[in-house]
Design a protein around this motif. Sequence first.
Motif, mmCIF file in Angstrom:
data_model
loop_
_atom_site.group_PDB
_atom_site.id
_atom_site.type_symbol
_atom_site.label_atom_id
_atom_site.label_comp_id
_atom_site.label_asym_id
_atom_site.label_seq_id
_atom_site.Cartn_x
_atom_site.Cartn_y
_atom_site.Cartn_z
ATOM 1 N N ASN A 1 50.896 -46.341 -32.241
ATOM 2 C CA ASN A 1 52.237 -46.142 -32.799
ATOM 3 C C ASN A 1 53.381 -46.671 -31.833
ATOM 4 O O ASN A 1 54.245 -47.294 -32.279
ATOM 5 N N GLU B 1 53.285 -50.556 -31.647
ATOM 6 C CA GLU B 1 53.949 -51.038 -32.952
ATOM 7 C C GLU B 1 53.331 -52.217 -33.481
ATOM 8 O O GLU B 1 53.990 -53.261 -33.798
ATOM 9 N N ARG C 1 49.400 -53.802 -34.886
ATOM 10 C CA ARG C 1 48.102 -53.163 -35.514
ATOM 11 C C ARG C 1 46.849 -53.435 -34.802
ATOM 12 O O ARG C 1 46.683 -54.370 -33.936
ATOM 13 N N SER D 1 50.175 -45.021 -50.330
ATOM 14 C CA SER D 1 50.868 -44.281 -49.614
ATOM 15 C C SER D 1 51.440 -43.076 -50.275
ATOM 16 O O SER D 1 51.729 -41.788 -49.852
ATOM 17 N N GLU E 1 47.387 -39.517 -43.530
ATOM 18 C CA GLU E 1 48.705 -40.250 -43.371
ATOM 19 C C GLU E 1 48.595 -41.565 -42.366
ATOM 20 O O GLU E 1 49.297 -42.655 -42.388
ATOM 21 N N GLY E 2 47.923 -41.375 -40.990
ATOM 22 C CA GLY E 2 47.678 -42.460 -40.302
ATOM 23 C C GLY E 2 47.085 -43.586 -40.977
ATOM 24 O O GLY E 2 47.242 -44.762 -40.518
ATOM 25 N N GLU F 1 49.223 -46.270 -41.710
ATOM 26 C CA GLU F 1 49.916 -46.988 -40.844
ATOM 27 C C GLU F 1 49.024 -47.814 -40.188
ATOM 28 O O GLU F 1 49.151 -48.037 -38.994
ATOM 29 N N SER G 1 41.522 -48.184 -43.426
ATOM 30 C CA SER G 1 42.705 -48.608 -43.642
ATOM 31 C C SER G 1 42.546 -50.110 -44.277
ATOM 32 O O SER G 1 41.961 -50.858 -43.530
ATOM 33 N N GLU H 1 51.662 -53.509 -46.767
ATOM 34 C CA GLU H 1 51.341 -51.886 -46.580
ATOM 35 C C GLU H 1 49.805 -51.834 -46.406
ATOM 36 O O GLU H 1 48.945 -52.628 -46.734
#
Lengths: 219, 807
Positions: A145, A148, A150, B26, B70-71, B74, B108, B116
Amino acid sequence: MNWRKLSKKLWLRTTDNQMELNDNRADALKEIINIGVGRAASTLNELLSSHIVLHVPSVNIYRESEFLESIKSDDSEKLSTVHLHFQGNLAGIALMAFPPGMAANLVAAVTEDDFDLIDFDSVRIATLCEIGNIILNGVTGSFANLLEQRLYYSLPQYREDCIDNMLLSAGNDPDDLIVVMQAHFSTEELSIEGDIMVLFEVTSFDSLFSIVDNFIDSI
Amino acid sequence: MQGKDSEVKLFSAFDYVPFGVFIIDSAFTVLFWNRCLEEWTGVARSEIENNHIGDHYPHFNKKIYANRIEGIFEFGPPLIFSSQLHRHLIPSPMENGNLRIQQTTVTSIPSLDNKEAYALFAIHDVTDETRRIMDYRKMRDRAITEVEERKKAEDALKKSEEKFSLHVQQTPLGVIRWNTDFVVTAWNPAAEKIFGYADKEAIGKDARQIIIPLSKSKEAGKVWSELIENKESTLRRSENVTKDGRTILCEWHNTPLIDNSGKVIAVASFVQNVTDQVEAEELIKRNHLEEEILNYLLSLSLEDISYNELLDRCLDEILSIPFIPLKSSGAIFVVEKEGEILRMISHRGLGARLLELCKEDLPFDQCLCGRAIADEETVFTDCNNDRHNIRYEEIKPHAHYCIPIKSKKEVLGVINLYLDEGAKRDENDIEFLETIAATLAGILERRKIEEALRQAKEVAEEANRLKDKFVSLVSHDLKNPIYRIAGYLDLIEASQQISDQGKDMIEEGKIACNDMTSLINEILNMNRIRGGIMHPNYSFVHADKIAQQAIRNYAILAREKGITLKSSLPSDFRLYGDKRLILEVFRNLISNGVKFCNRGDSIDIYIPQGESSVIAVSDTGIGIEKSRMEALFKYDEKSSTRGTSDEGGSGLGLPLSHDIMISHYGDLTVSSSPANGTTFYMNFPHIKPSIMIVDDDESMRDLLKGRLEKMDVSFIEAGNGEEAIQCLERALPHLIFIDTHMPGMSGLELLERLRNIPDTEKTPVIVVSVDKSMEAMDGFTQLGADDFIEKTFDKDELSSIVSRFIC
């Protein structure tokens, strides 16, 4: 080296062979990790329906070669570990080691199984993986996080081996950095308590400190 | 939308994978639901795609899933939902109705445009694997349990074997194992202690080489063969020999060890040395026998048998002593003629020639018996040597014990016993034989004394009998002339030609005749009472009536002397005694009082205050000198004191009265001083009449008791005849009431029993019945019932009956 000796040795050598971290960076690093660990503890609370306390009293950074040297011993014992690899701007391996016996006790407690588990079959391994996965995800997720950017992750895997073997077999550079986090895990309801270790090996010294400095700036 | 369609087409590759795949964005909208999931869940993709996953599976709305997933959106690290904690993430029933157990990973994946991240759920069916693992765990746990149990059993067996091994090593019993050839294969420390061979010396050896005496070898072999053949445990004692050559007696428990096929493969023996134990047992046995023999000899002394028979039986007992190797020949000689010769009184098994030679009185210096007497010591010889004075040609070889029979004061005789020639002198045997001789000495001495006493008794009894006869004859011969004299005096008195002086002389003569008669009677009574001929006939009597009778006997004499004579005894004052004898006492005491009173004196008969069974006969006469008090009740040195009117007497009255009171279990005492009168006290034992009531009806017993309680009596109750008989063993009643009809023993049967018991033969029995008719009571009358009463217990009738028997 057995778990107790290792933990103690790492505690004692907090100032030896350690990369220079000024106080700010050290605090920031600790904070980053605490955020992730806190999130992990919260998830674990819900999953296990018991109050999990994860307290990180120490975070240190070593070069891998120095770390391996310091933990080198003739009587290394095998630990139960969950690890995952990640790649991207920050690459490395996140490894969570449970002290001998705690892994079996933890799995037995959450699955209401016999406490003297003799072996770790795939079902139990999967359960431990999930628990380790939650903690590792908390730490790695916290770093990702802040970066920022990937990162790409492998699936978490279980392994029983000595830490030095695990690190060495990863084919890492001896100059890789290892963030060693010792956390105290306890849950009163399940009567489990012990120290766990999370190792965060990074290939880039700059990338790590960049993350830490960004975090310092953001607060 | 186009992009989404393209993505869905891309995702369709997952239709070909053998596990469940669904993809959500999401917003938790299902973007893809693969074929495998359709088959598992029965939910068609058309139903679920483009809808919130929570619509079909509401648990996805929970925080535990939402927060974790949730993670992923991202581009976070993958998730694991383990099968243990999330068994049925997408519940999927199988054919058998059970739900599939699922292991799920969430990774993911980027959208096509990379802007996304979607969450790709890969769900693996691990049902079979989980089941196999569970089955394996069960088997493993079972195996572990079995291994643990087996280990426990092995440990227990090991411990047991260790304990057994310790036991074998430490037990005081010899533990020996043999093979079937009688060869030692195991030998414990106790066996070494018993036989002296160490295990190394014994193992491998045949028993016959080491511990079996040579003489017993053949027999031992036979026993061994039988043991192997019979395959049964045995317990036996046998002689064994130790390493140092000692012979010992051992007790062997031998057990053949038999394998599963029934074959004897070895023998296990437990052995202990019982030599000392056996010796101790023999000693105890011998001591016991010795005691029995001595007791028997002592018992012979109490039997009513002749002197010769006594010695014969003693000799028989001696010759049959089992532990002394005596031949069945012997004799007992006793010393006679003031200790100068021996005479053979008893003999067994002696030849005629020997009897001939020994039958005459033997002087002390003759032969071995004489030596034993002279030296007062046991003589032993092991053969016919020249110490035998009495010898003859046919005499057989033999050995001798000659044991003197001696008391503390003298030698009384000798016991002559035969043994086999060459016998060894045994001090233990001699000690016992001397004990027998000492016992015999005591018996012989006692016999002498008994004989002397018997002869003395015969002489005394003859003298007594002659005396009684003499007294009886003499009194008869004396009394007759006196009666004649008194009779003639009466006749003379009756004639009217007598002068006053003559009348006085006649009166004196009559008084003298009375005195003589009294004296003779007193002598006779004294003789009867002292000789035990007169037996008191006890019953309850009214003392006042007897006293009044005695007063009447002396009323005239008292009146002539001016003496007041009276009785103050209550009319209901009751005594338990012989009426005649109590009368005799009253007469003697009144006579004494009259003799020693002067005109104006009085004689009173009363009960002293505070007494319940004492009668006082008190006079106000001249009293008794202190010096005469001690001999007052004694027969010897009797001389009668003349009375106040110069009356004479035999002096026997008071001693006789004293004897009568003693025969009543009481006493006669006196209190007197000169010029102050004399009081004699007749002390009777206080006896309360006891009435036995035998009736099975308790209410009847209570009724009868109620009627009688004012008569100052005690009661013995019995509910039936047997109980009554048992009560008699504890106390004898003075009167018995029995019911005619009772369970078990009837009233008639009880009466018959009572009349056959000496103590109740004469006890008055009153029969209680509802029917007093003669027919009903006939049987009772014949058995000696004293009276009858109906169950109404009429007061007056009852009182009258009871008063008759117990006043």
